[in-house]
Motif scaffolding. Structure first.
Motif, PDB file in Angstrom:
ATOM      1  N   LEU A   1       0.823  -1.207   0.000  1.00 59.45           N
ATOM      2  CA  LEU A   1       0.000   0.000   0.000  1.00 59.45           C
ATOM      3  C   LEU A   1       0.862   1.265   0.000  1.00 59.45           C
ATOM      4  CD1 LEU A   1      -2.757  -1.072   2.572  1.00 59.45           C
ATOM      5  CD2 LEU A   1      -2.936  -1.016   0.080  1.00 59.45           C
ATOM      6  N   LEU A   2       1.973   1.221   0.708  1.00 55.31           N
ATOM      7  CA  LEU A   2       2.891   2.367   0.703  1.00 55.31           C
ATOM      8  C   LEU A   2       3.543   2.542  -0.663  1.00 55.31           C
ATOM      9  CD1 LEU A   2       4.586   1.855   4.182  1.00 55.31           C
ATOM     10  CD2 LEU A   2       3.145   3.796   3.533  1.00 55.31           C
ATOM     11  N   LEU A   3       3.932   1.443  -1.266  1.00 61.57           N
ATOM     12  CA  LEU A   3       4.573   1.504  -2.581  1.00 61.57           C
ATOM     13  C   LEU A   3       3.589   1.974  -3.647  1.00 61.57           C
ATOM     14  CD1 LEU A   3       7.308   1.050  -3.828  1.00 61.57           C
ATOM     15  CD2 LEU A   3       6.782  -1.384  -4.044  1.00 61.57           C
ATOM     16  N   ALA A   4       2.349   1.546  -3.519  1.00 60.04           N
ATOM     17  CA  ALA A   4       1.314   2.026  -4.452  1.00 60.04           C
ATOM     18  C   ALA A   4       1.159   3.538  -4.346  1.00 60.04           C
ATOM     19  CB  ALA A   4      -0.011   1.329  -4.159  1.00 60.04           C
ATOM     20  N   GLN A   5       1.181   4.052  -3.120  1.00 59.03           N
ATOM     21  CA  GLN A   5       1.093   5.507  -2.934  1.00 59.03           C
ATOM     22  C   GLN A   5       2.304   6.214  -3.525  1.00 59.03           C
ATOM     23  OE1 GLN A   5      -0.461   6.923   1.065  1.00 59.03           O
ATOM     24  NE2 GLN A   5      -0.104   4.761   1.535  1.00 59.03           N
ATOM     25  N   LYS A   6       3.472   5.709  -3.226  1.00 55.25           N
ATOM     26  CA  LYS A   6       4.709   6.329  -3.720  1.00 55.25           C
ATOM     27  C   LYS A   6       4.725   6.375  -5.239  1.00 55.25           C
ATOM     28  CE  LYS A   6       9.771   5.767  -3.483  1.00 55.25           C
ATOM     29  NZ  LYS A   6      10.134   7.095  -2.943  1.00 55.25           N
ATOM     30  N   ALA A   7       4.348   5.268  -5.866  1.00 58.02           N
ATOM     31  CA  ALA A   7       4.342   5.204  -7.330  1.00 58.02           C
ATOM     32  C   ALA A   7       3.349   6.199  -7.922  1.00 58.02           C
ATOM     33  CB  ALA A   7       4.016   3.788  -7.789  1.00 58.02           C
ATOM     34  N   ALA A   8       2.203   6.367  -7.269  1.00 56.05           N
ATOM     35  CA  ALA A   8       1.179   7.285  -7.780  1.00 56.05           C
ATOM     36  C   ALA A   8       1.584   8.732  -7.576  1.00 56.05           C
ATOM     37  CB  ALA A   8      -0.160   7.004  -7.098  1.00 56.05           C
ATOM     38  N   VAL A   9       2.020   9.087  -6.366  1.00 52.16           N
ATOM     39  CA  VAL A   9       2.247  10.510  -6.081  1.00 52.16           C
ATOM     40  C   VAL A   9       3.532  11.018  -6.720  1.00 52.16           C
ATOM     41  CG1 VAL A   9       0.879  10.363  -3.971  1.00 52.16           C
ATOM     42  CG2 VAL A   9       3.373  10.153  -3.820  1.00 52.16           C
ATOM     43  N   GLU A  10       4.571  10.197  -6.776  1.00 47.27           N
ATOM     44  CA  GLU A  10       5.796  10.651  -7.419  1.00 47.27           C
ATOM     45  C   GLU A  10       5.661  10.602  -8.936  1.00 47.27           C
ATOM     46  OE1 GLU A  10       9.272   8.797  -5.750  1.00 47.27           O
ATOM     47  OE2 GLU A  10       8.637   9.200  -3.689  1.00 47.27           O
ATOM     48  N   GLY A  11       4.873   9.679  -9.452  1.00 43.92           N
ATOM     49  CA  GLY A  11       4.556   9.686 -10.874  1.00 43.92           C
ATOM     50  C   GLY A  11       3.691  10.878 -11.239  1.00 43.92           C
ATOM     51  N   GLY A  12       2.716  11.190 -10.375  1.00 44.21           N
ATOM     52  CA  GLY A  12       1.861  12.352 -10.601  1.00 44.21           C
ATOM     53  C   GLY A  12       2.632  13.652 -10.518  1.00 44.21           C
ATOM     54  N   LEU A  13       3.579  13.723  -9.591  1.00 47.64           N
ATOM     55  CA  LEU A  13       4.375  14.938  -9.466  1.00 47.64           C
ATOM     56  C   LEU A  13       5.240  15.145 -10.708  1.00 47.64           C
ATOM     57  CD1 LEU A  13       5.156  17.361  -7.780  1.00 47.64           C
ATOM     58  CD2 LEU A  13       6.832  15.942  -6.573  1.00 47.64           C
ATOM     59  N   ALA A  14       5.782  14.079 -11.236  1.00 51.77           N
ATOM     60  CA  ALA A  14       6.528  14.176 -12.495  1.00 51.77           C
ATOM     61  C   ALA A  14       5.636  14.734 -13.602  1.00 51.77           C
ATOM     62  CB  ALA A  14       7.073  12.804 -12.888  1.00 51.77           C
ATOM     63  N   LEU A  15       4.395  14.286 -13.642  1.00 55.28           N
ATOM     64  CA  LEU A  15       3.452  14.717 -14.675  1.00 55.28           C
ATOM     65  C   LEU A  15       3.148  16.208 -14.576  1.00 55.28           C
ATOM     66  CD1 LEU A  15       1.401  14.002 -16.939  1.00 55.28           C
ATOM     67  CD2 LEU A  15      -0.211  13.389 -15.115  1.00 55.28           C
ATOM     68  N   VAL A  16       2.802  16.692 -13.387  1.00 51.30           N
ATOM     69  CA  VAL A  16       2.394  18.095 -13.265  1.00 51.30           C
ATOM     70  C   VAL A  16       3.597  19.033 -13.432  1.00 51.30           C
ATOM     71  CG1 VAL A  16       0.340  17.607 -11.901  1.00 51.30           C
ATOM     72  CG2 VAL A  16       2.495  18.057 -10.725  1.00 51.30           C
ATOM     73  N   LEU A  17       4.761  18.651 -12.916  1.00 54.73           N
ATOM     74  CA  LEU A  17       5.922  19.529 -13.066  1.00 54.73           C
ATOM     75  C   LEU A  17       6.450  19.513 -14.498  1.00 54.73           C
ATOM     76  CD1 LEU A  17       7.885  19.042  -9.717  1.00 54.73           C
ATOM     77  CD2 LEU A  17       6.227  20.807 -10.349  1.00 54.73           C
ATOM     78  N   TYR A  18       6.361  18.388 -15.171  1.00 50.34           N
ATOM     79  CA  TYR A  18       6.731  18.351 -16.588  1.00 50.34           C
ATOM     80  C   TYR A  18       5.819  19.272 -17.396  1.00 50.34           C
ATOM     81  CZ  TYR A  18       7.604  16.578 -21.300  1.00 50.34           C
ATOM     82  OH  TYR A  18       7.901  16.477 -22.645  1.00 50.34           O
ATOM     83  N   SER A  19       4.526  19.261 -17.097  1.00 46.01           N
ATOM     84  CA  SER A  19       3.583  20.134 -17.797  1.00 46.01           C
ATOM     85  C   SER A  19       3.896  21.600 -17.516  1.00 46.01           C
ATOM     86  CB  SER A  19       2.148  19.808 -17.374  1.00 46.01           C
ATOM     87  OG  SER A  19       1.798  18.482 -17.742  1.00 46.01           O
ATOM     88  N   ALA A  20       4.233  21.930 -16.264  1.00 46.99           N
ATOM     89  CA  ALA A  20       4.609  23.303 -15.926  1.00 46.99           C
ATOM     90  C   ALA A  20       5.883  23.711 -16.655  1.00 46.99           C
ATOM     91  CB  ALA A  20       4.793  23.429 -14.415  1.00 46.99           C
ATOM     92  N   TRP A  21       6.825  22.794 -16.748  1.00 50.66           N
ATOM     93  CA  TRP A  21       8.086  23.061 -17.444  1.00 50.66           C
ATOM     94  C   TRP A  21       7.843  23.313 -18.933  1.00 50.66           C
ATOM     95  CZ3 TRP A  21      10.716  19.975 -21.139  1.00 50.66           C
ATOM     96  CH2 TRP A  21      12.048  20.351 -21.395  1.00 50.66           C
TER      97      TRP A  21
END
Length: 599
Positions: free
Chosen positions: A349-369
């Protein structure tokens, strides 16, 4: 570690993943450096921690109230926002000539990440104001900018966006608010709006509403929508405030999350004198508003990530500190209990969260970039390519975190067990707040329709080709790392299946079966989003692999965590997508075949 966001992760994305310092070569950001960016992040984290997080639970419990004239909020909200404004965050990304700090949008979004994680209800007020100011900066007249832009950037005025109406919802073609031109050059508006956030409060001198309405006699549908600036108080030529305008809140909506954000039923012209000023050209309002809406959509994605991320950190802390049970091989009830994190399913469950939130953060910051590159590049071809990518990714950036970082919040509650469902722990609030994001700024299905119906086919599929080229470059780089071979193979195969599925659905539309082709657009959006996030995870894994055994101290665990989370995403998440794509390519009619009376 902060319980808002992992600062090491933010620095990884800024300085390793995006190499943000390259932006300082552009004239717009000349003279800036990492020291400035780090100091700005330090200030954001401090204010978010000391002023925003400290009243997050209280503003959730003590919602805004309306006495028929004024809206009342707990005083801590204004105290926090005053600190935010005083530190310059309202104008972080705006030009210096209007009072802004002229920082890259990516840096501004990283700062916003802290505020959203700390208290998304209070952060909503500047979030909407910044979007309104950006809209005015892009589309307003010289006179409108003179009167309203600098006060918005400085935080003297706050802003709103007034789109939806009770009978229309997301179907803006059906709005009924009307505008009639007056001899003086302004318009008088009549109508009402629903779900307008921040439309009434006492935290600023004035509130500037960005309102969609139809000019009497104009075209029907979306082609007849115009955009108007409607101030709470009229503004005199010298910048002083004049009379109260006839735009008034008549009631509050009470939501399950974002409970500290004023959300209103909002009437215009009840007494016949609601003054509005046309922004840009008549009947082009939706085009102008989309600038504000698309920025807001990326911001909604950021909020989804922030709530998922802080939930992950709270559950990680709880799992490390809470002793419960024993491992399966230990049958001795007198032995000490182990911490929750020792149990395999909790780690999942922790790994599922990590994969989602760090993957999501990559997505939003890439879009901002991408937006920063669009603003600074002097190469027209590069600006066009980046614009295509941004258009394609915006519905994904908005929607994917709202679905899958919300799932992370669910896992955070599960790790807390029964305690997670109580208000003694914040994870249940994070879930309630995040549950708005699949609806916020357009329901999930609407963005699926946008992606499949418009974005992947625009200009003959040019945006999809631009993404394919980016993925191909990453696969070529990933091939240099033997440990990533399986990931490269999986991503290449599934992306090709995604392209083939897109072609199949486009063929259905071309053959007059648009309803069937679009029936599962929401599933298409999820599948496409998973492929994009898998690509961004591969980019993270390449960086982690390149560091290899050279990392020192805590960085060893940090990079190992990146590789393990990438593995989880590919094996547990991306592996689901081929089945989804097969269903989509077949043009499945299960949902279409279900008739009303059969329910």
């Amino acid at each position: 570690m902060s319980l808002l966001v992992n600062r090491r992760d933010v620095e990884f994305f800024l300085y390793e993943f995006l190499q943000i310092e390259r932006l300082t070569r552009a004239p717009r950001y000349a003279g800036q450096d990492r020291a400035i960016y780090d100091a700005t992040l330090d200030a954001a984290e401090a204010i978010a921690t000391e002023k925003f997080a400290t009243h997050a639970a209280k503003v959730d419990e003590e919602e805004p109230t309306f006495d028929g004239t004024r809206v009342h909020l707990i005083p801590e909200v204004k105290e926090a926002l005053d600190a935010y404004v005083e530190a310059g965050f309202m104008g972080a990304s705006f030009d210096s000539d209007v009072g802004g700090m002229q920082l890259p949008w990516t840096i501004a979004q990283c700062c916003a990440l802290y505020f959203c994680a700390a208290n998304i209800s209070t952060t909503a007020y500047p979030f909407i104001t910044i979007a309104a100011a950006n809209l005015l900066s892009q589309s307003g007249s010289v006179e409108q900018k003179r009167k309203y832009l600098e006060p918005l950037v400085s935080g003297r005025f706050y802003g709103t966006m007034a789109l939806s109406e009770p009978q229309a919802g997301s179907s803006l073609a059906d709005i009924r608010t009307r505008a009639v031109l007056q001899p003086e050059g302004h318009y008088l508006l009549t109508g009402n709006k629903m779900w307008t956030s921040a439309a009434e409060h006492d935290m600023s001198e004035n509130i500037i509403h960005m309102v969609l309405a139809k000019i009497s006699g104009g075209p029907v549908g979306v082609k007849g929508i115009s955009l108007f600036l409607v101030p709470k108080f009229l503004v005199n030529d010298d910048g002083s405030l004049g009379a109260r305008n006839d735009a008034r809140v008549v009631g509050l909506n009470h939501k399950m999350g974002y409970r500290g954000t004023v959300n209103t039923v909002f009437n215009l012209g009840d007494h016949g004198y609601c003054v509005g000023y046309l922004i840009g050209q008549a009947h082009q309002g939706l085009n102008y508003m989309f600038h504000m809406m698309n920025e807001a959509r990326v911001g909604v994605g950021l909020g989804g990530v922030a709530l998922g991320y802080t939930g992950y950190l709270y559950s990680l802390k709880y799992a490390r500190e809470r002793p419960q049970g024993r491992l399966a091989e230990n049958r001795d009830p007198t032995s000490p209990q182990v911490p929750l994190i020792a149990h395999a399913d909790v780690r999942r469950l922790l790994l599922a969260q990590k994969a989602a939130v760090e993957g999501g953060l990559a997505l939003v910051l890439y879009s901002a970039w991408l937006l920063d590159i669009q603003r600074t590049s002097e190469d027209p071809a590069e600006v066009d390519r980046v614009g295509l990518l941004l258009d394609l990714l915006t519905p994904i950036t908005k929607s994917w975190p709202g679905e899958f970082c919300l799932e992370a919040n669910k896992h955070a509650i599960q790790i807390h067990g029964g305690a997670g469902y109580t208000r003694d722990y914040p994870v249940e609030r994070f879930y309630r707040d995040n549950r708005l994001n699949p609806i916020h700024e357009g329901a999930h299905a609407i963005h699926g329709l946008d992606l499949l119906g418009r974005k992947v086919s625009m200009r003959g599929g040019a945006a999809l080709t631009a993404l394919a080229n980016e993925i191909a470059a990453t696969l070529q780089e990933g091939a240099l790392h033997k440990s990533l071979t399986d990931y490269c193979t999986s991503l290449a195969e599934i992306f090709q299946q995604l392209v083939a599925t897109t072609q199949s659905l486009n063929s259905l539309r071309e053959n007059g079966e648009s309803v069937r082709a679009m029936a599962n657009a929401g599933i298409y959006l999820d599948a496409f989003g998973h492929v994009v996030v898998a690509w961004l995870w591969l980019r993270q894994a390449i960086l982690a692999s390149a560091v290899g055994g050279n990392a020192l101290g805590e960085d060893q665990g940090f990079y190992r965590g990146k590789l393990q989370a990438c593995q989880y995403f590919y094996r547990y998440e991306l592996a689901k997508i081929p089945e989804r794509l097969t269903l989509l390519a077949a043009g499945d009619e299960t949902c279409l075949g279900m008739t009303d009376d059969a329910f």
